[in-house]
Design a protein around this motif. Sequence first.
Motif, PDB file in Angstrom:
ATOM      1  N   LYS A 100       0.824  -1.224   0.000  1.00 33.86           N
ATOM      2  CA  LYS A 100       0.000   0.000   0.000  1.00 33.86           C
ATOM      3  C   LYS A 100       0.850   1.262   0.000  1.00 33.86           C
ATOM      4  CE  LYS A 100      -3.854  -2.146   2.401  1.00 33.86           C
ATOM      5  NZ  LYS A 100      -4.652  -2.162   3.624  1.00 33.86           N
ATOM      6  N   GLY A 101       2.182   1.099  -0.022  1.00 31.94           N
ATOM      7  CA  GLY A 101       3.070   2.257  -0.053  1.00 31.94           C
ATOM      8  C   GLY A 101       3.455   2.789   1.321  1.00 31.94           C
ATOM      9  N   ASN A 102       3.114   2.049   2.370  1.00 34.54           N
ATOM     10  CA  ASN A 102       3.479   2.455   3.735  1.00 34.54           C
ATOM     11  C   ASN A 102       4.880   1.977   4.075  1.00 34.54           C
ATOM     12  OD1 ASN A 102       0.827   3.520   4.321  1.00 34.54           O
ATOM     13  ND2 ASN A 102       0.142   1.405   4.526  1.00 34.54           N
ATOM     14  N   LEU A 103       5.584   2.782   4.874  1.00 33.45           N
ATOM     15  CA  LEU A 103       6.908   2.365   5.341  1.00 33.45           C
ATOM     16  C   LEU A 103       6.811   1.085   6.161  1.00 33.45           C
ATOM     17  CD1 LEU A 103       8.663   5.620   6.592  1.00 33.45           C
ATOM     18  CD2 LEU A 103       9.448   4.107   4.789  1.00 33.45           C
ATOM     19  N   VAL A 104       7.786   0.217   6.008  1.00 34.11           N
ATOM     20  CA  VAL A 104       7.856  -1.009   6.798  1.00 34.11           C
ATOM     21  C   VAL A 104       8.877  -0.781   7.906  1.00 34.11           C
ATOM     22  CG1 VAL A 104       8.453  -3.459   6.762  1.00 34.11           C
ATOM     23  CG2 VAL A 104       7.231  -2.449   4.830  1.00 34.11           C
ATOM     24  N   TYR A 105       8.524  -1.167   9.113  1.00 31.22           N
ATOM     25  CA  TYR A 105       9.385  -0.963  10.275  1.00 31.22           C
ATOM     26  C   TYR A 105       9.898  -2.283  10.833  1.00 31.22           C
ATOM     27  CZ  TYR A 105       8.043   3.925  10.726  1.00 31.22           C
ATOM     28  OH  TYR A 105       7.871   5.259  10.503  1.00 31.22           O
ATOM     29  N   PHE A 106      11.160  -2.264  11.295  1.00 29.58           N
ATOM     30  CA  PHE A 106      11.658  -3.331  12.145  1.00 29.58           C
ATOM     31  C   PHE A 106      11.239  -2.970  13.558  1.00 29.58           C
ATOM     32  CE2 PHE A 106      15.151  -4.303   9.024  1.00 29.58           C
ATOM     33  CZ  PHE A 106      14.795  -5.621   8.828  1.00 29.58           C
ATOM     34  N   LYS A 107      10.797  -3.958  14.317  1.00 29.98           N
ATOM     35  CA  LYS A 107      10.460  -3.738  15.718  1.00 29.98           C
ATOM     36  C   LYS A 107      11.285  -4.707  16.545  1.00 29.98           C
ATOM     37  CE  LYS A 107       5.899  -2.131  14.625  1.00 29.98           C
ATOM     38  NZ  LYS A 107       4.971  -2.670  13.708  1.00 29.98           N
ATOM     39  N   LEU A 108      12.056  -4.169  17.464  1.00 27.03           N
ATOM     40  CA  LEU A 108      12.874  -4.980  18.360  1.00 27.03           C
ATOM     41  C   LEU A 108      12.333  -4.847  19.775  1.00 27.03           C
ATOM     42  CD1 LEU A 108      16.458  -4.022  17.134  1.00 27.03           C
ATOM     43  CD2 LEU A 108      15.156  -6.077  16.557  1.00 27.03           C
ATOM     44  N   THR A 109      12.219  -5.968  20.465  1.00 31.35           N
ATOM     45  CA  THR A 109      11.747  -5.973  21.841  1.00 31.35           C
ATOM     46  C   THR A 109      12.783  -6.694  22.688  1.00 31.35           C
ATOM     47  OG1 THR A 109       9.467  -6.073  21.100  1.00 31.35           O
ATOM     48  CG2 THR A 109       9.882  -6.713  23.371  1.00 31.35           C
ATOM     49  N   CYS A 110      13.113  -6.104  23.824  1.00 31.00           N
ATOM     50  CA  CYS A 110      14.014  -6.798  24.741  1.00 31.00           C
ATOM     51  C   CYS A 110      13.525  -6.613  26.167  1.00 31.00           C
ATOM     52  CB  CYS A 110      15.466  -6.344  24.582  1.00 31.00           C
ATOM     53  SG  CYS A 110      15.745  -4.604  24.813  1.00 31.00           S
ATOM     54  N   ALA A 111      13.845  -7.580  26.983  1.00 30.03           N
ATOM     55  CA  ALA A 111      13.500  -7.557  28.396  1.00 30.03           C
ATOM     56  C   ALA A 111      14.795  -7.721  29.181  1.00 30.03           C
ATOM     57  CB  ALA A 111      12.538  -8.694  28.718  1.00 30.03           C
ATOM     58  N   HIS A 112      14.910  -6.968  30.245  1.00 28.14           N
ATOM     59  CA  HIS A 112      16.101  -7.079  31.093  1.00 28.14           C
ATOM     60  C   HIS A 112      15.659  -6.967  32.544  1.00 28.14           C
ATOM     61  CE1 HIS A 112      20.439  -7.158  31.510  1.00 28.14           C
ATOM     62  NE2 HIS A 112      20.287  -6.342  32.517  1.00 28.14           N
ATOM     63  N   ARG A 113      16.390  -7.650  33.414  1.00 31.42           N
ATOM     64  CA  ARG A 113      16.036  -7.712  34.836  1.00 31.42           C
ATOM     65  C   ARG A 113      17.291  -7.495  35.671  1.00 31.42           C
ATOM     66  NH1 ARG A 113      15.554 -11.918  38.776  1.00 31.42           N
ATOM     67  NH2 ARG A 113      13.582 -11.837  39.881  1.00 31.42           N
ATOM     68  N   ILE A 114      17.205  -6.582  36.645  1.00 37.27           N
ATOM     69  CA  ILE A 114      18.319  -6.334  37.558  1.00 37.27           C
ATOM     70  C   ILE A 114      17.848  -6.653  38.978  1.00 37.27           C
ATOM     71  CG2 ILE A 114      19.881  -4.605  38.539  1.00 37.27           C
ATOM     72  CD1 ILE A 114      19.697  -3.091  35.912  1.00 37.27           C
ATOM     73  N   PRO A 115      18.424  -7.673  39.613  1.00 35.12           N
ATOM     74  CA  PRO A 115      18.063  -7.956  41.005  1.00 35.12           C
ATOM     75  C   PRO A 115      18.931  -7.140  41.965  1.00 35.12           C
ATOM     76  CG  PRO A 115      19.449  -9.704  40.148  1.00 35.12           C
ATOM     77  CD  PRO A 115      19.256  -8.701  39.027  1.00 35.12           C
ATOM     78  N   GLY A 116      18.311  -6.642  43.027  1.00 38.00           N
ATOM     79  CA  GLY A 116      19.063  -5.968  44.091  1.00 38.00           C
ATOM     80  C   GLY A 116      19.822  -4.737  43.647  1.00 38.00           C
ATOM     81  N   LEU A 117      19.118  -3.706  43.182  1.00 36.89           N
ATOM     82  CA  LEU A 117      19.764  -2.483  42.725  1.00 36.89           C
ATOM     83  C   LEU A 117      19.894  -1.496  43.881  1.00 36.89           C
ATOM     84  CD1 LEU A 117      20.941  -0.826  40.385  1.00 36.89           C
ATOM     85  CD2 LEU A 117      18.619   0.017  39.965  1.00 36.89           C
ATOM     86  N   GLU A 118      21.125  -1.245  44.295  1.00 34.40           N
ATOM     87  CA  GLU A 118      21.384  -0.295  45.372  1.00 34.40           C
ATOM     88  C   GLU A 118      21.403   1.122  44.811  1.00 34.40           C
ATOM     89  OE1 GLU A 118      24.173  -0.930  49.022  1.00 34.40           O
ATOM     90  OE2 GLU A 118      25.346   0.072  47.453  1.00 34.40           O
ATOM     91  N   CYS A 119      20.821   2.051  45.545  1.00 39.02           N
ATOM     92  CA  CYS A 119      20.772   3.428  45.074  1.00 39.02           C
ATOM     93  C   CYS A 119      20.687   4.393  46.251  1.00 39.02           C
ATOM     94  CB  CYS A 119      19.584   3.632  44.135  1.00 39.02           C
ATOM     95  SG  CYS A 119      18.020   3.046  44.764  1.00 39.02           S
ATOM     96  N   ILE A 120      21.012   5.648  45.970  1.00 38.92           N
ATOM     97  CA  ILE A 120      20.793   6.692  46.961  1.00 38.92           C
ATOM     98  C   ILE A 120      19.533   7.435  46.527  1.00 38.92           C
ATOM     99  CG2 ILE A 120      23.244   6.948  47.548  1.00 38.92           C
ATOM    100  CD1 ILE A 120      23.249   9.534  45.862  1.00 38.92           C
ATOM    101  N   PRO A 121      18.732   7.904  47.488  1.00 38.61           N
ATOM    102  CA  PRO A 121      17.525   8.630  47.087  1.00 38.61           C
ATOM    103  C   PRO A 121      17.883   9.859  46.246  1.00 38.61           C
ATOM    104  CG  PRO A 121      17.408   8.005  49.377  1.00 38.61           C
ATOM    105  CD  PRO A 121      18.803   7.690  48.918  1.00 38.61           C
ATOM    106  N   ASN A 122      16.951  10.259  45.425  1.00 34.92           N
ATOM    107  CA  ASN A 122      17.112  11.401  44.520  1.00 34.92           C
ATOM    108  C   ASN A 122      18.076  11.096  43.377  1.00 34.92           C
ATOM    109  OD1 ASN A 122      15.298  12.968  46.038  1.00 34.92           O
ATOM    110  ND2 ASN A 122      16.926  13.396  47.500  1.00 34.92           N
ATOM    111  N   GLY A 123      17.778  10.036  42.664  1.00 31.82           N
ATOM    112  CA  GLY A 123      18.548   9.668  41.481  1.00 31.82           C
ATOM    113  C   GLY A 123      17.605   9.276  40.359  1.00 31.82           C
ATOM    114  N   ARG A 124      18.200   8.786  39.282  1.00 32.03           N
ATOM    115  CA  ARG A 124      17.379   8.378  38.139  1.00 32.03           C
ATOM    116  C   ARG A 124      18.107   7.303  37.335  1.00 32.03           C
ATOM    117  NH1 ARG A 124      19.116  13.272  37.416  1.00 32.03           N
ATOM    118  NH2 ARG A 124      17.153  14.189  37.994  1.00 32.03           N
ATOM    119  N   ILE A 125      17.317   6.607  36.544  1.00 28.13           N
ATOM    120  CA  ILE A 125      17.844   5.638  35.592  1.00 28.13           C
ATOM    121  C   ILE A 125      17.309   6.033  34.222  1.00 28.13           C
ATOM    122  CG2 ILE A 125      17.831   3.235  34.848  1.00 28.13           C
ATOM    123  CD1 ILE A 125      17.511   2.542  37.874  1.00 28.13           C
ATOM    124  N   ARG A 126      18.220   6.250  33.274  1.00 25.45           N
ATOM    125  CA  ARG A 126      17.855   6.618  31.909  1.00 25.45           C
ATOM    126  C   ARG A 126      18.096   5.427  30.988  1.00 25.45           C
ATOM    127  NH1 ARG A 126      17.287  12.098  31.291  1.00 25.45           N
ATOM    128  NH2 ARG A 126      18.323  13.366  32.855  1.00 25.45           N
TER     129      ARG A 126
END
Length: 150
Positions: A100-126
């Motif tokens: 139909k003339g529409n762009l075709v996209y690749f779609k990638l999906t990933c899952a990741h898991r981190i157990p026991g993440l130590e942090c100090i309050p007032n932070g972020r993960i990007r």
Amino acid sequence: MKVTPSGMAIFCDDIRQEAGGAITIVGANPRDEVIFPKGDAKKCMIPILGFYIRVAFPTKYKFEKLVIYAQQEEGDNEKKLFEIQYVAQTLPDAPEYDEKGNLVYFKLTCAHRIPGLECIPNGRIRVRMVFDKQEPIGLGVLEYKYESNE
């Protein structure tokens, strides 16, 4: 029309890759934040942090390597939590446009898991993606902080 890659990261309490290929997301975080109870602790723990990441880009988008990564930022300190790499040569051939003339996209999906993440309050993960050595594209930010007294 300029076409750019896009994507998103969902942060959750846990994530599981099922035997049949499905991904189970447990406790998706609707506000992209973790609130720790007010206290004297200098460090806090996120028992398990799951990431569901989905990116899409046109099949005609040319690149050699795609890197998806998560980075923890606390004050002046930055720490890479994980990195996943895709090489363009490993993607299957696909047409640039459908019948139909529409762009075709690749779609990638990933899952990741981190157990026991130590942090100090007032932070972020990007979570970001980078095609070759271009500017990073943001996929999501998880903020964490102490609860307020309000």
